[in-house]
Design an enzyme around this catalytic site. Structure first.
Site, short mmCIF file in Angstrom:
data_model
loop_
_atom_site.label_atom_id
_atom_site.label_comp_id
_atom_site.label_asym_id
_atom_site.label_seq_id
_atom_site.Cartn_x
_atom_site.Cartn_y
_atom_site.Cartn_z
N SER B 20 4.77 3.90 2.46
CA SER B 20 3.70 3.08 3.04
C SER B 20 4.23 1.74 3.55
O SER B 20 5.03 1.07 2.90
CB SER B 20 2.64 2.82 1.97
OG SER B 20 1.63 2.00 2.49
N ALA B 69 7.13 -9.92 3.49
CA ALA B 69 5.85 -10.46 3.04
C ALA B 69 4.88 -10.32 4.20
O ALA B 69 4.49 -11.29 4.83
CB ALA B 69 6.00 -11.92 2.60
N GLY B 71 1.89 -9.03 3.94
CA GLY B 71 0.60 -9.52 3.47
C GLY B 71 -0.55 -8.59 3.79
O GLY B 71 -1.66 -9.04 4.10
N LEU B 72 -0.28 -7.28 3.70
CA LEU B 72 -1.34 -6.29 3.86
C LEU B 72 -2.09 -6.39 5.19
O LEU B 72 -3.27 -6.07 5.27
CB LEU B 72 -2.35 -6.38 2.70
CG LEU B 72 -1.83 -5.99 1.32
CD1 LEU B 72 -2.96 -6.07 0.30
CD2 LEU B 72 -1.21 -4.59 1.29
N ASN B 98 -2.77 4.80 1.64
CA ASN B 98 -2.52 3.69 0.72
C ASN B 98 -3.77 2.78 0.66
O ASN B 98 -4.25 2.30 1.68
CB ASN B 98 -1.31 2.92 1.25
CG ASN B 98 -0.72 1.95 0.25
OD1 ASN B 98 -1.12 0.80 0.20
ND2 ASN B 98 0.24 2.41 -0.53
N ASN B 126 -2.57 1.26 -4.40
CA ASN B 126 -1.52 0.23 -4.38
C ASN B 126 -1.89 -0.91 -5.30
O ASN B 126 -2.57 -1.86 -4.90
CB ASN B 126 -1.35 -0.24 -2.93
CG ASN B 126 -0.31 -1.31 -2.78
OD1 ASN B 126 0.31 -1.73 -3.76
ND2 ASN B 126 -0.11 -1.77 -1.56
N CYS B 129 1.23 -4.62 -4.73
CA CYS B 129 1.69 -5.41 -3.59
C CYS B 129 1.97 -6.83 -4.05
O CYS B 129 1.07 -7.54 -4.49
CB CYS B 129 0.66 -5.43 -2.47
SG CYS B 129 1.22 -6.48 -1.11
N LYS B 164 0.45 3.66 -7.41
CA LYS B 164 1.76 3.10 -7.06
C LYS B 164 2.11 1.95 -7.99
O LYS B 164 1.42 0.93 -8.02
CB LYS B 164 1.76 2.63 -5.61
CG LYS B 164 3.12 2.13 -5.15
CD LYS B 164 3.26 2.17 -3.66
CE LYS B 164 4.63 1.78 -3.20
NZ LYS B 164 4.74 1.80 -1.73
N GLY B 264 11.51 4.15 2.72
CA GLY B 264 10.89 2.96 3.30
C GLY B 264 11.80 2.26 4.28
O GLY B 264 11.92 2.63 5.45
C1 LIG Z 1 7.91 -4.01 5.58
C2 LIG Z 1 7.36 -3.32 4.38
C3 LIG Z 1 5.99 -3.15 4.24
C4 LIG Z 1 5.47 -2.51 3.13
N1 LIG Z 1 4.11 -2.33 3.03
C5 LIG Z 1 3.60 -1.64 1.97
C6 LIG Z 1 2.21 -1.36 1.88
O1 LIG Z 1 1.42 -1.70 2.78
N2 LIG Z 1 1.75 -0.68 0.79
C7 LIG Z 1 2.60 -0.28 -0.21
O2 LIG Z 1 2.14 0.34 -1.18
N3 LIG Z 1 3.92 -0.50 -0.14
C8 LIG Z 1 4.45 -1.18 0.92
N4 LIG Z 1 5.81 -1.40 0.99
C9 LIG Z 1 6.69 -0.89 -0.09
C10 LIG Z 1 7.30 0.45 0.29
O3 LIG Z 1 6.32 1.42 0.51
C11 LIG Z 1 8.29 0.92 -0.80
O4 LIG Z 1 7.58 1.09 -2.00
C12 LIG Z 1 9.43 -0.06 -1.04
O5 LIG Z 1 9.81 -0.65 0.19
C13 LIG Z 1 10.64 0.57 -1.70
O6 LIG Z 1 11.21 1.59 -0.91
P1 LIG Z 1 12.46 1.34 0.09
O7 LIG Z 1 13.53 0.67 -0.70
O8 LIG Z 1 12.83 2.71 0.59
O9 LIG Z 1 11.97 0.47 1.19
C14 LIG Z 1 6.33 -2.04 2.11
C15 LIG Z 1 7.72 -2.20 2.25
C16 LIG Z 1 8.25 -2.83 3.37
C17 LIG Z 1 9.74 -2.99 3.47
#
Ligand SMILES: Cc1cc2nc3c(=O)[nH]c(=O)nc-3n(C[C@H](O)[C@H](O)[C@H](O)COP(=O)(O)O)c2cc1C
Ligand SMILES: Cc1cc2nc3c(=O)[nH]c(=O)nc-3n(C[C@H](O)[C@H](O)[C@H](O)COP(=O)(O)OP(=O)(O)OC[C@H]3O[C@@H](n4cnc5c(N)ncnc54)[C@H](O)[C@@H]3O)c2cc1C
Ligand SMILES: Cc1cc2nc3c(=O)[nH]c(=O)nc-3n(C[C@H](O)[C@H](O)[C@H](O)COP(=O)(O)OP(=O)(O)OC[C@H]3O[C@@H](n4cnc5c(N)ncnc54)[C@H](O)[C@@H]3O)c2cc1C
Ligand SMILES: Cc1cc2nc3c(=O)[nH]c(=O)nc-3n(C[C@H](O)[C@H](O)[C@H](O)COP(=O)(O)O)c2cc1C
Ligand code: FES
Ligand code: FES
Lengths: 250, 310, 310, 250
Positions: B20, B69, B71-72, B98, B126, B129, B164, B264
């Site tokens: 996500s 960051a 910020g959703l 999510n 989620n 966050c 999550k 991610g």
């Molecule tokens: C730019 C960015 C935006 C993200 N936005 C969300 C989000 O909206 N909701 C969420 O549950 N996790 C979010 N995550 C977390 C990822 O889904 C994931 O849990 C985390 O990045 C670890 O995986 P990775 O190391 O493969 O990136 C975000 C991560 C990144 C880098």
């Protein structure tokens, strides 16, 4: 379909203090025709650099694309160590570039600051072939950082400024913009304060923004910028980097 | 090779899905490859109403990782259902939606809406966050709050609810057990670790938000440790993530106890990453002597996980 | 340039020191450069009696980091005082002695012995070793236990007591405040994050111990975030560490709120690392407009830290 | 004073399946004279690889040191991409090597398995010049992995074994060791089970151990091994990698 491709480095040479001119070629060349677009470049193998670096197209000529970049941090420092024959992992070209098609017979002022200057070069070249008259106002911090004065000179009249007065006119580009008369349209790229000052001029035009990027393709919302219209926000990587003056909040 | 996996309420053709927030709502990546290739798609967080998110800069690079960051930022659950889901519904790929919010009411509202939407096969709650003051992380660091929220969302959801988890806790197993006892259908883990980078010229944080979430290969050892620990105490399916960038990493997560794996940050480094991993998976599993994804899950000696027989 | 710093009870000619466990007792690194160049030396953990530590393998590499599970191997406090400290006493470099144990009694015993030894300028109370079952981490994750242990050690120590914090907690500020209220003279942070790597051929953890401590550049953003958070709430001096490998990293820690900085893992990548950083520090500070180390500390706008005027 | 130095790569070529022969030169060469010592090599720039890789000296000749390595994981895979002219960051030579000075007129059996074979080559060369007679027993998994048969042939009689029988004798080296008669001393290097089997032979000799390393210089306690004497433990990087048979618990 979008592509990521290995391009081959033909040349990577220092042209001013901390500033390199990089020439690459490869299959992706067929896509490169819009000034203002950027290439999203992966640096280093392994995953030490997880983020790509956005760098603008500074020229396209005979199946060779030129990029001019300044060494600022770790990624560009690493890029500067690449040699002829090395491969470069390139995603792009990305973004909405400068609208050039319908601009003919105008007096154009290109206003660039530092690493905002490279994309204006390729833009100016295209505008020139369409019968426009090009003026360039290029700002640098200091003499040793000046680059591409000659290249812009081939497009038309050029004024160089340096913050410390060590070369050309002293001061910022916006201190000298009033000297250009009869301008129809401005195109500017550089630091935000410069873009803001340019936007305040009573002249129509376009600005190209810089913002830190995650994906570079519009998926991650890292590079947003507040918009002055009902969209609320725009993405620099996908909706920009070029915007009409007034389209975004600077 | 058979890459299929069956999780609680989710039939996946392979165990790989984008995480996500790293894949938007799929449109941009569909310009690189066919989204039908993915096991599932985890879409960007939805909140009750549109959010603009944090000021920029929103991302920074760190050694083998990045901070974000965002910020959703999202257009709000209704706009997502109306404008984003239709694009994804054309693919034969389950959507995992999510769900975020500031209050229990908001979570329940968003969960309710999304669980009714066509193509949404599961929710991802989620509660982790780290990037917004009221982004749900309070629910993710306290077992009781995690339990209460999971129960409330379960009560309205028509599809399985995966929760999550945040790694920014002393005891992630306690949170996992709390959501299991609250009736969660599965767990996704890990969200990002809270980090910071300073701008040396100003002495201030480089991200406008101050702190950001650390992701990427740098955090993989932490994610593996946490997946393993949760697997030892919880029998729910786990979708593991954190630093996955190669097929070998997927195998490591499956061996640690995950049933499927999300990618991610690596989508940014290489937009083909999920596809490349899926393509490389058969050879990789074969090299290590596994006959299928199910074979790994079975042989890694985990406690009886509820694999639906559908 | 003046690199000197004055911490509570510690006069350092520069703010750079090797971190505990990454420099042994100095002998080996003295074959690379003169230990007089260092601001201080943090020696390997001492326990009441000799410990053999964990089975091997004890280290593994991760992306921009490493895992270790040495398991507090050391010859015991008496042997250290007799056989190791004399070598270090010849240098004009304060020794910070790392104190570990399984019980409060053991900590107190070791602290008492070490604080009497010549050359030991401060103790570093290691309540954060993640690699042994009874290695003190229980004291590091619970504010009350951290407070009680700090008080007990303060009661016997003849030199300042710095407490080393674990990052594996939901709320590191609470632990920092607890040890501050217990009379600690300073804080060192962070110890390693708990991680794991699996051997893909066996499906089992690569380290014999199972989990290990994650260190190196990968964890720097987490360390910076934690130092900054603790600095906002605690006025004790902080010796910051976690992923330092360049002079710029030192500046980042100082800006975050640290008063001095320790270098761990990077000594393995480059045995000259501490020396190189010290040599590069004047130019680096100058480039960012700082006139001295004290200048950074003063200008980074931190709360009134007790800088002794000696 | 110990040194870390940039050495220059002269050659880096595939000599068997996944196995490379690397030749480097540089100022550090003056230190390299003891067989059994290893170089502790930093791979990659940046900090993607925080740990150095221990690799044995396989030969020293005319100011050139040879290393033979097998690509196993990320670090050696990266090393395999290095080209002639590239620099290599080398710490070393480290460790206590094989004791060769006082060994003359003996019948020596070198027993090597896989990547344990390279250090025995340099050892055999030195022992030969001291009037010893050299026999070599070299074990590989399979035919494609066999290397240095000819090089050991120059030292004396060689027997090669492969686990699958695809080349030489079928089986493990320890299955065939009985065929060598009249041996005075064995030197062995390879996987632990092999070393253990060799240690059980009623012959005096030396074994060289492998262990994952942190510092490689004796400071971090990563590479310890239980000792059979009052020390309790020894460090492979500093007290070893070579030990007398029986000195350590295998
Ligand atoms: C730019 C960015 C935006 C993200 N936005 C969300 C989000 O909206 N909701 C969420 O549950 N996790 C979010 N995550 C977390 C990822 O889904 C994931 O849990 C985390 O990045 C670890 O995986 P990775 O190391 O493969 O990136 C975000 C991560 C990144 C880098
Ligand atoms: C659309 C666009 C076009 C650009 N064109 C050029 C160009 O033609 N020539 C040129 O020299 N520079 C250009 N830049 C700026 C260039 O991208 C940054 O200078 C470069 O990414 C810095 O990388 P680094 O590794 O040196 O710095 P680091 O500090 O190591 O970078 C860390 C992260 O921050 C990002 N970042 C750092 N500074 C900037 C910045 N100013 N803008 C955007 N991201 C940044 C990096 O991309 C990376 O993700 C452009 C930026 C954008 C957005
Ligand atoms: C004293 C000594 C001499 C050696 N000499 C040789 C030689 O001449 N030729 C050769 O091919 N190999 C030799 N090895 C083994 C070689 O060090 C490993 O194969 C190599 O480090 C693996 O690195 P990697 O990047 O491929 O693996 P990765 O799995 O990426 O390595 C991760 C970490 O584990 C360590 N590691 C992994 N396998 C081993 C191993 N078997 N032994 C020690 N550390 C390991 C690495 O050094 C690194 O720190 C020697 C080992 C030791 C201890
Ligand atoms: C091999 C190794 C051994 C360590 N041993 C100790 C120890 O004995 N006592 C201690 O307090 N910390 C120990 N640490 C933790 C370090 O002192 C330091 O807190 C941590 O590694 C983070 O810093 P770094 O990223 O610079 O390595 C050890 C770390 C490593 C890598
Ligand atoms: S960089 Fe991801 S949306 Fe622009
Ligand atoms: S590797 Fe550090 S003591 Fe041997």
């Amino acid at each position: 379909m979008q592509k990521v491709e290995q391009m081959t480095i033909l040349e990577n040479r220092l042209i001013a203090k901390d500033t390199y001119e990089l020439k690459v070629t490869g299959a992706l060349m067929n896509e490169m025709r819009t000034p203002g677009q950027f290439l999203h470049i992966a640096i280093g193998d392994g995953w030490e650099h997880v983020l790509r670096r956005p760098l603008s197209i500074a020229n396209v000529d005979h199946h060779i694309v030129t990029i001019v970049y300044k060494v600022l941090g770790k990624g560009t420092a690493k890029l500067a160590t690449k040699r002829q024959g090395d491969q470069l992992d390139v995603l792009g070209p990305r973004g909405n570039g400068f609208p050039v098609e319908n601009i003919h017979d105008c007096n154009i002022l290109l206003i660039g600051g530092g690493v905002g200057i490279p994309p204006l070069h390729y833009l100016g070249k295209q505008l020139l072939t369409q019968g426009n008259q090009i003026f360039s106002l290029l700002g640098f911090q200091t003499k040793e950082q000046v680059f591409y004065e000659r290249e812009f000179g081939r497009l038309g009249e050029v004024m160089v400024t340096t913050d410390d007065g060590s070369y050309g006119k002293k001061g910022r580009v916006t201190d000298h913009v009033a000297q250009f008369k009869g301008i129809d349209l401005t195109f500017s790229c550089g630091p935000k304060p410069m873009l803001k000052a340019v936007s305040d001029l009573p002249l129509p035009g376009y600005v190209s923004l810089e913002e830190r990027m995650g994906c570079g393709i519009g998926a991650c919302f890292a590079c947003v910028c507040e918009a002055n219209d009902e969209r609320g926000y725009v993405k620099v990587c996908a909706d920009g980097p070029v915007f009409r003056k007034g389209e975004v909040v600077l | 090779m058979n890459l299929a996996v069956e999780l609680q309420g989710l039939s996946l053709k392979n165990p790989i899905m984008p995480a996500s927030g790293c894949f938007g709502f799929g449109r941009e990546f569909h310009e690189f490859y066919d989204l039908n290739e993915l096991g599932a798609i985890m879409i960007k967080a939805a909140t009750g109403t549109a959010r603009f998110g944090n000021a920029t800069p929103r991302v920074a690079e760190t050694s083998s990782g990045m901070l974000n960051a965002i910020g959703l930022q999202n257009p709000g659950v209704e706009s997502i259902i109306e404008n984003e889901l239709p694009f994804l519904q054309q693919f034969d790929t389950p959507i995992i939606a999510n769900v975020a919010g500031s209050t229990e009411e908001e979570y329940v509202y968003v969960a309710n809406k999304l669980s009714e939407a066509e193509g949404v096969a599961a929710l991802e709650l989620n509660i982790s966050c780290p990037n917004v003051k009221n982004g749900g992380i309070q629910f993710g660091t306290n077992p009781e709050e995690a339990m209460a929220l999971t129960e409330a969302v379960k009560a309205v959801s028509r599809v399985p609810v995966y929760v999550k988890l945040s790694p920014n806790v002393s005891d992630i197993v306690a949170i996992a057990q709390a959501v299991e006892s609250a009736g969660a259908d599965g767990i996704t883990m890990i969200n990002t670790l809270i980090g910071m980078q300073l701008d040396l010229r100003t002495g201030e944080p480089l991200l406008a938000n101050g702190t950001g979430g650390l992701s990427g290969p740098a955090i993989k050892p932490i994610a593996i440790r946490m997946v393993r620990a949760v697997r030892e105490h919880v029998s729910l399916p786990i979708i593991g993530m954190g630093g996955v960038s190669h097929a070998e990493d997927v195998l490591e997560f499956l061996l640690a106890g995950a049933d499927a794996v999300a990618v991610g940050t690596a989508n940014f480094t290489n937009p083909y990453c999920c596809k490349n991993i899926i393509d490389a998976l058969p050879d990789t599993l074969d090299r290590y002597g596994y006959a299928s994804v199910k074979d790994i899950v079975e042989r890694s000696g985990r406690r009886g996980i509820s694999i639906s027989s559908s």
